[in-house]
Design an enzyme around this catalytic site. Structure first.
Site, mmCIF file in Angstrom:
data_model
loop_
_atom_site.group_PDB
_atom_site.id
_atom_site.type_symbol
_atom_site.label_atom_id
_atom_site.label_comp_id
_atom_site.label_asym_id
_atom_site.label_seq_id
_atom_site.Cartn_x
_atom_site.Cartn_y
_atom_site.Cartn_z
ATOM 1 N N ASP A 186 -51.754 -27.885 -35.191
ATOM 2 C CA ASP A 186 -51.125 -28.794 -34.595
ATOM 3 C C ASP A 186 -50.768 -30.116 -35.368
ATOM 4 O OD1 ASP A 186 -53.324 -30.191 -33.990
ATOM 5 O OD2 ASP A 186 -53.115 -30.395 -32.108
ATOM 6 N N CYS A 199 -56.759 -38.722 -32.099
ATOM 7 C CA CYS A 199 -57.817 -37.945 -31.634
ATOM 8 C C CYS A 199 -59.233 -38.809 -31.816
ATOM 9 C CB CYS A 199 -58.100 -36.409 -32.162
ATOM 10 S SG CYS A 199 -58.334 -36.329 -33.858
ATOM 11 N N CYS A 246 -59.837 -31.798 -38.076
ATOM 12 C CA CYS A 246 -60.360 -32.852 -37.270
ATOM 13 C C CYS A 246 -62.120 -32.791 -37.527
ATOM 14 C CB CYS A 246 -60.147 -32.366 -35.616
ATOM 15 S SG CYS A 246 -60.875 -34.002 -34.527
#
Length: 149
Positions: free
Chosen positions: A112, A68, A122
């Protein structure tokens, strides 16, 4: 050296201590660009602490490449130092992660991830300071050396 963060710092104090990006991320709920931040691809052993308070947040042992562009973790070092809030900004429905001690915006947690809880924290690099394993004792984080044995 690890500082004891006992009082809320003023806006003026924070703006002196933090870079403009660190202030925007932690105090104005900003987000830094993916793949253009300090720790998204860090592979060194150590811990990540809140850039404002110095409180331990994440270990490199729980860091992984989620693809990401931001540092991603399967779990925090101490869940008690994090708080989660529903974030509906930008027409999305996400869970924001903030530090409890300094109320710093850190990033978001998603379901996830690869760990047993499927969590993917994140986190913005600008909200973190990395303390390498070989500096943990010198900086007052000696109790976290056991994570790397």
């Amino acid at each position: 050296m690890r500082e004891n963060w006992k009082k809320q710092k003023t806006v003026e104090e924070l703006k002196k201590e933090l870079t403009p990006l660190q202030y925007e991320v932690t105090k104005q709920n900003g987000t830094e660009p993916p793949f253009q931040n300090e720790y998204w691809d860090n592979t060194e052993e150590g811990i990540y602490v809140d850039i404002v308070s110095g409180e331990p947040l994440f270990s490199s042992k729980d860091q992984y490449d989620a693809g990401c562009g931001w540092p991603s973790f399967t779990k925090p070092i101490q869940r008690s130092e994090l708080k989660e809030n529903l974030d509906t900004s930008f027409g999305m429905r996400r869970i924001e992660v903030r530090s409890k001690t300094a109320d710093s915006h850190l990033g978001h947690v998603f379901d996830d991830g690869p760990g047993p809880d499927h969590a993917r924290y994140c986190i913005n690099s600008a909200a973190l300071r990395f303390v390498p394993k070989d500096k943990l004792k010198d900086e007052g984080y000696e109790e976290f050396l056991s994570l790397f044995r």
